[in-house]
Scaffold this motif. Sequence first.
Motif, PDB file in Angstrom:
ATOM      1  N   HIS A   1       0.987  -1.381  -0.026  1.00 17.23           N
ATOM      2  CA  HIS A   1       0.038  -0.276  -0.341  1.00 17.23           C
ATOM      3  C   HIS A   1       0.802   1.470   0.338  1.00 17.23           C
ATOM      4  O   HIS A   1       0.366   2.542  -0.073  1.00 17.23           O
ATOM      5  CB  HIS A   1      -1.160  -0.072   0.803  1.00 17.23           C
TER       6      HIS A   1
ATOM      7  N   LYS B   1     -14.309   8.353  13.206  1.00 22.02           N
ATOM      8  CA  LYS B   1     -13.928   8.853  12.238  1.00 22.02           C
ATOM      9  C   LYS B   1     -13.078   9.719  12.621  1.00 22.02           C
ATOM     10  O   LYS B   1     -13.171  11.050  13.036  1.00 22.02           O
ATOM     11  CB  LYS B   1     -14.889   8.618  11.008  1.00 22.02           C
TER      12      LYS B   1
ATOM     13  N   PHE C   1     -10.649  13.051  -1.543  1.00 20.91           N
ATOM     14  CA  PHE C   1     -10.332  11.896  -1.852  1.00 20.91           C
ATOM     15  C   PHE C   1     -12.183  11.394  -1.272  1.00 20.91           C
ATOM     16  O   PHE C   1     -12.785  12.097  -0.472  1.00 20.91           O
ATOM     17  CB  PHE C   1      -9.533  11.549  -0.665  1.00 20.91           C
TER      18      PHE C   1
ATOM     19  N   TYR D   1     -15.463  10.086   0.283  1.00 19.28           N
ATOM     20  CA  TYR D   1     -15.240  10.736   2.292  1.00 19.28           C
ATOM     21  C   TYR D   1     -15.341   8.674   2.948  1.00 19.28           C
ATOM     22  O   TYR D   1     -15.887   7.348   2.079  1.00 19.28           O
ATOM     23  CB  TYR D   1     -16.683  10.617   2.394  1.00 19.28           C
TER      24      TYR D   1
ATOM     25  N   GLN E   1     -12.730   7.602   2.938  1.00 18.24           N
ATOM     26  CA  GLN E   1     -11.426   7.022   3.075  1.00 18.24           C
ATOM     27  C   GLN E   1      -9.509   7.911   3.812  1.00 18.24           C
ATOM     28  O   GLN E   1     -10.526   8.811   3.602  1.00 18.24           O
ATOM     29  CB  GLN E   1     -11.133   6.793   2.067  1.00 18.24           C
ATOM     30  N   LYS E   2      -8.559   7.158   4.021  1.00 19.71           N
ATOM     31  CA  LYS E   2      -7.658   7.904   5.011  1.00 19.71           C
ATOM     32  C   LYS E   2      -7.949   8.905   4.904  1.00 19.71           C
ATOM     33  O   LYS E   2      -8.850   8.976   6.274  1.00 19.71           O
ATOM     34  CB  LYS E   2      -6.919   7.917   3.131  1.00 19.71           C
TER      35      LYS E   2
ATOM     36  N   ALA F   1     -11.892   8.379   7.278  1.00 21.31           N
ATOM     37  CA  ALA F   1     -11.591   7.141   7.466  1.00 21.31           C
ATOM     38  C   ALA F   1     -11.397   7.346   9.458  1.00 21.31           C
ATOM     39  O   ALA F   1     -11.527   7.978   9.942  1.00 21.31           O
ATOM     40  CB  ALA F   1     -10.623   6.804   6.461  1.00 21.31           C
TER      41      ALA F   1
ATOM     42  N   TYR G   1      -5.422   3.249   8.742  1.00 16.56           N
ATOM     43  CA  TYR G   1      -7.183   3.514   8.967  1.00 16.56           C
ATOM     44  C   TYR G   1      -7.700   2.263   8.095  1.00 16.56           C
ATOM     45  O   TYR G   1      -7.150   1.468   7.871  1.00 16.56           O
ATOM     46  CB  TYR G   1      -6.947   5.042   8.240  1.00 16.56           C
TER      47      TYR G   1
ATOM     48  N   GLY H   1     -11.436   1.379   6.363  1.00 19.46           N
ATOM     49  CA  GLY H   1     -11.781   1.939   5.078  1.00 19.46           C
ATOM     50  C   GLY H   1     -13.407   2.393   5.331  1.00 19.46           C
ATOM     51  O   GLY H   1     -13.986   1.526   6.378  1.00 19.46           O
ATOM     52  N   GLU H   2     -14.320   2.694   4.606  1.00 14.21           N
ATOM     53  CA  GLU H   2     -15.434   2.731   4.858  1.00 14.21           C
ATOM     54  C   GLU H   2     -16.202   1.590   4.939  1.00 14.21           C
ATOM     55  O   GLU H   2     -16.975   1.611   5.129  1.00 14.21           O
ATOM     56  CB  GLU H   2     -15.884   4.198   3.692  1.00 14.21           C
ATOM     57  N   ASN H   3     -15.793   0.822   4.034  1.00 17.57           N
ATOM     58  CA  ASN H   3     -16.310  -0.792   4.066  1.00 17.57           C
ATOM     59  C   ASN H   3     -15.908  -1.265   5.023  1.00 17.57           C
ATOM     60  O   ASN H   3     -15.728  -2.554   4.976  1.00 17.57           O
ATOM     61  CB  ASN H   3     -16.616  -1.481   2.289  1.00 17.57           C
TER      62      ASN H   3
ATOM     63  N   LEU I   1      -6.390  -0.413   5.763  1.00 15.63           N
ATOM     64  CA  LEU I   1      -5.336  -0.622   4.260  1.00 15.63           C
ATOM     65  C   LEU I   1      -4.148   0.333   5.340  1.00 15.63           C
ATOM     66  O   LEU I   1      -4.151   0.757   5.987  1.00 15.63           O
ATOM     67  CB  LEU I   1      -6.350   0.653   3.662  1.00 15.63           C
TER      68      LEU I   1
END
Length: 898
Positions: free
Chosen positions: A360, A703, A721, A723, A725-726, A730, A778, A780-782, A786
């Motif tokens: 990553h 978050k 980015f 929303y 994510q990172k 996140a 972090y 992620g939204e799902n 990551l």
Amino acid sequence: MNGYKYLDKKGTFQMENPELTSYLYFPIANEAGVMSSVTPSLGGDSKMGQNAFLLSPVSSEDLHNNKASRNFWCNISGKGLWSATGKSAGQQADLFTDAKEETILEAGIMWHKLLRKSRKFGITSEITSLVPYSGELLEIMVVTLKNTGAADLEIIPTAAIPLYGRSADNIRDHRHVTSLLHRIVTTKTGVVLNPTLTFDERGHQKNTCVYGVFGVEENGGEPEGFYPTVEEFIGEGGSFENPKALTDTNIQSQKAGFSIDGYEAIGGIQFKKILLAPKEEKTYIICMGYDKGQEELENAVSMYSSKETCVTALEETKKYWQDKINVSYSSGCKDFDTWMYWVNFQPMLRRIYGCSFLPHHDYGKGGRGWRDLWQDCLALLIMNPDGVRNMLIDNFAGVRMDGTNATIIGSKQGEFIADRNNITRVWMDHGVWPFLTTNLYIMQSGDIDILLKENTYFKDPQAVRGEEKDTLWDTAYGKQLKTESGEIYQGSILEHMLVQHLTAFYDVGEHNHIRLRGADWNDALDLADKRGESVAFTAIYGGNLENMAKLILLLEGKGIKELGFAKELEILLSDDNNLYNDVQKKQELLNRYCHEGIHNISGDKIFISCRELAENLLNKAEWIKDHIRETEWITGERGHSWYNGYYDNNGRRVEGDNDNGVRMMLTSQVFTIMSETATMKQVEDIVKAADEYLYNESIGGYKLNTNFKEVKMDLGRMFGFAYGQKENGAVFSHMAVMYANALYQRGFVQEGYKVIHSLYSHCSNFEKSKIYPGIPEYIGENGRGLYHYLTGAASWLLLTVLTEMYGVKGELGELLFEPKLLLSQFDSNSKAGVDCVFADRKLTIEYYNKNQKEYGEYKITSIAIDGKPYESVREMVLRDDIIRLDAKKTHKIDIVLE
Ligand code: G1P
């Protein structure tokens, strides 16, 4: 999909079907510089730096797209080709069918083992990967094939590992041309690649790194032949998952002593044909490596020419890393304890890989940043404090006299590189971290004298906090600030920290908070350098000033009457509330100060009493606190209140109600809480607001911000980015952990625990987080974790769990116990313990919650060391008493809570 289960307390885990989860990678490395990443089908890469990749560099998307891997083929008579790593076209096609092969991953700190069982072929492979701790520049793969069918198997085994052998830059830039530099030879046991030149950002240079892949049978038996080039191995129309050479009898392998120039290379190593009877097994050893010459490389490889030496290397490597991880827990939640073992290991990975070199982390080129430098020290202070004192002192040489710092950090300790860029970036948070780390060091060690140690200041053309250049500077001047008489100037560590904080104090924007400039901790808040302000970090600068004042009073207590500083600092030590309230006057003052020392400084000193200096700093700290409390406490429409932490490039307040919805940022809350700017009542309110707007249990907790629903070009690229994510909303582990830390510090224990527990529960739930044990950068939204492994969050979590949750902390060198454990964290015997090192002594500290009381109701009633009652002065053991303990043994400290 199944999760993993731990096999021991040292982090060893096991899981089935790991290749059915995408984006998984595992680090194996050593301190000599070998950095590999391994996937469940033995993909990934290996490198020693940006310009020396043995296997071609992979980003996260390559993990599933790449056909190249550390493959090991079996050509089985009458049955066809089978890959021991599962990387054949046929096995790939079976992946989602009933014919899928059984796979089991077992891994622990710095080793990785994959078991693959094929019913169809009647064969099983076990592949162990490791990088020997002992420093050879090798990655070793031990491959054992076993006949698990009913009939004899006739097999020709062939290892096939493509050798990239060049800079990561060349993956798209001159990929073909750089293959023309390749000089490839076969030796008795392998394929060696020795490029003539390197083409990368350093220009065209003579190559100094030799690469190779070697293989022997378990007793050292040599291979039969070699496929040294990709073209020949895959054959026309073939691929790494369907190589023609292994089935087409027209393509012959080469013997030892063959050479060929100018092709993409591969370590294709064909072993002798074997006959495996049912239950019989055979092992092969594959070494991939680097060195400055072929001879050196072959010498290193020859150390691993039998199965026994590899087994020993594996055991020694395991032990080496386990000995290094000398903090571990035992509580009512065994899984948390083991998960923390991985977290404790992560700072070591970050020291090796930096912020680059795992899939990553495809932006970094290897260098470490200023923040990382100080964060790494936090973990070292806890686990391996030897040498940290010098490391801290050396790192201060990166501070410039204008309070900013060198941003290009050399590979040697204390080495900083001049920034000749015309676009200079100043991160306004950088001044904060050295003090936090140095303060922790002083608390752990009691070594307050470090404040008076002297070091130089960094000098390059960058001046006036990134706004001007020192036109008189050139390389002949050097990288150290001089006095007018031409001598290299040295100032105390305390002076360095004062410079960092006082310049920031005056570097304010129109709302009288410290300017955001290039960004703060959030690197992606990078579009507000004109009018942006970070209230969040203004708060922690204030908190630091207060704590610095306390240290200065301690110096006074040690009989130090006055302190000497560079005369120029007199300007910054102005102490007048009218001045503090006046933005313009502050800016003018800072400008005057920066220009006084733009090229060199006078060399004159001023002297100030400790008391006067402490009062001066306390006034400034108090002013910051009052100002933030008065101006930035906001209440939203729905009645929630919290702190606004930012102003954008149009000078507008960032947080609060907005037509697009509520805007709240976690960072603003963390530092107002940590610095005690937020009152106790305000902390309560903040927690409620954060629970309302930022908390989402199903993705690991708090978050970083709410959804601004705007690409806010006047604040930062983070809003570009997606929303969730990172840096845009996140669950960003580092800030979440600092939130926990701040809450624990203020005695909000249930609340702090909730932060850590949510994060831990999510990360260690493989089905949700889809990562191996540990904390990722972090979530992620799902829900996927990551940027696993390389994150500053690990250092902060290590620190928070040990010093806050377990409350095992230094207080000016004494060992203080201030447990903030909840009743639910004690085991069935009402105990919770930690193994750690303090004052160079190995300690097992165990709390006994005698009457099963909740946090807040218990207090320490007795302490015993090695079974003998200890007459404690408050809840601590004096350092001298710890030092008296035998350094070779582990000592037990029993603490009863009633
Ligand atoms: C990364 C950087 C860190 C930065 C943060 C937020 O965090 O390394 O310096 O402050 O992003 O932009 P990490 O990966 O260390 O958690």
